[in-house]
Design an enzyme around this catalytic site. Structure first.
Site, PDB file in Angstrom:
ATOM      1  N   GLY A  46       0.784  -1.234   0.000  1.00  0.00           N
ATOM      2  CA  GLY A  46       0.000   0.000   0.000  1.00  0.00           C
ATOM      3  C   GLY A  46       0.802   1.263   0.000  1.00  0.00           C
ATOM      4  O   GLY A  46       0.788   1.989   0.964  1.00  0.00           O
ATOM      5  N   THR A  47       1.504   1.641  -1.010  1.00  0.00           N
ATOM      6  CA  THR A  47       2.859   2.147  -0.954  1.00  0.00           C
ATOM      7  C   THR A  47       3.115   3.395  -1.766  1.00  0.00           C
ATOM      8  O   THR A  47       2.284   3.784  -2.573  1.00  0.00           O
ATOM      9  CB  THR A  47       3.791   1.027  -1.458  1.00  0.00           C
TER      10      THR A  47
END
Length: 217
Positions: free
Chosen positions: A16-17
């Protein structure tokens, strides 16, 4: 990005970056934030290092399903190690990116992971490659990815310049990550950065309280 199991209510761990790679004069910077999330909402870890060394001067950033990405990286490391023994020389950056591309393409129906590959080799110097979901391979001067990247496309387009110095590129990367981490709810923690040049590899970690601030948070 979500990894769906047999029970549709269960969601796998995602990175989730925000990930980034940029070429400067004589080298390349690759970096990311340090959060992992479940379902794009719950932050499951604040201490994930998504910048992974696959060979001496070749690193990858991972996005998508953490389990998928780790499995691909483990296999790619084996291939590259075997390749370097066969060739009696370090693998080229394009070779590492191609291994990742092949693994992603051959398993595109099962994998949910993408990669940025950056490094330096004697033949082509500093390079950056994007391996997308499904196994598409693209060479770029600068690239960003992950959920946080949607907030910084304008900044990257405006501020990235070819042939920047190492210091300028590090500041550019730090600023870009800080902006994304300030806006994206599942990007955050610390900024992991790696500088790769002919001389070697330098690791830089910028704690969250030392990141630049551009607005009230």
């Amino acid at each position: 990005m979500e990894k769906h199991c047999t029970d549709s209510r269960v969601k796998g761990v995602s990175t989730g970056t925000t990930i980034l790679a940029a070429i400067f004069d004589g080298g390349v910077v690759i970096g990311s934030d340090s959060r992992a999330s479940i379902g794009g909402e719950y932050v499951s870890s604040k201490t994930i290092n998504k910048v992974i060394q696959v060979h001496d001067r070749i690193f990858c950033c991972i996005a998508g399903s953490l389990a998928d990405a780790q499995a691909v990286i483990k296999t790619a490391k084996f291939h590259l190690s075997f390749h370097s023994v066969q060739m009696e020389s370090p693998p080229q950056v394009i070779a590492a990116a191609s291994v990742l591309k092949d693994l992603c393409y051959k398993n595109k129906d099962e994998l949910q992971a993408g990669f940025l590959t950056a490094g330096w080799d004697k033949k082509n110097g500093p390079q950056v490659y994007v391996v997308s979901l499904g196994g598409m391979l693209i060479s770029q001067q600068v690239t960003i990815g992950g959920s946080g990247s949607t907030f910084i496309y304008g900044y990257v387009d405006a501020k990235y310049k070819p042939n920047m110095t190492k210091e300028e590129c590090l500041q550019f990367a730090t600023n870009a990550l800080a902006l994304a981490m300030g806006r994206d709810n599942v990007s955050g923690g610390v900024a992991h950065l790696v500088v790769i040049t002919e001389k070697g590899v330098e690791h830089v970690v910028v704690p969250g309280d030392k990141l630049p601030r551009f607005h009230d948070e």
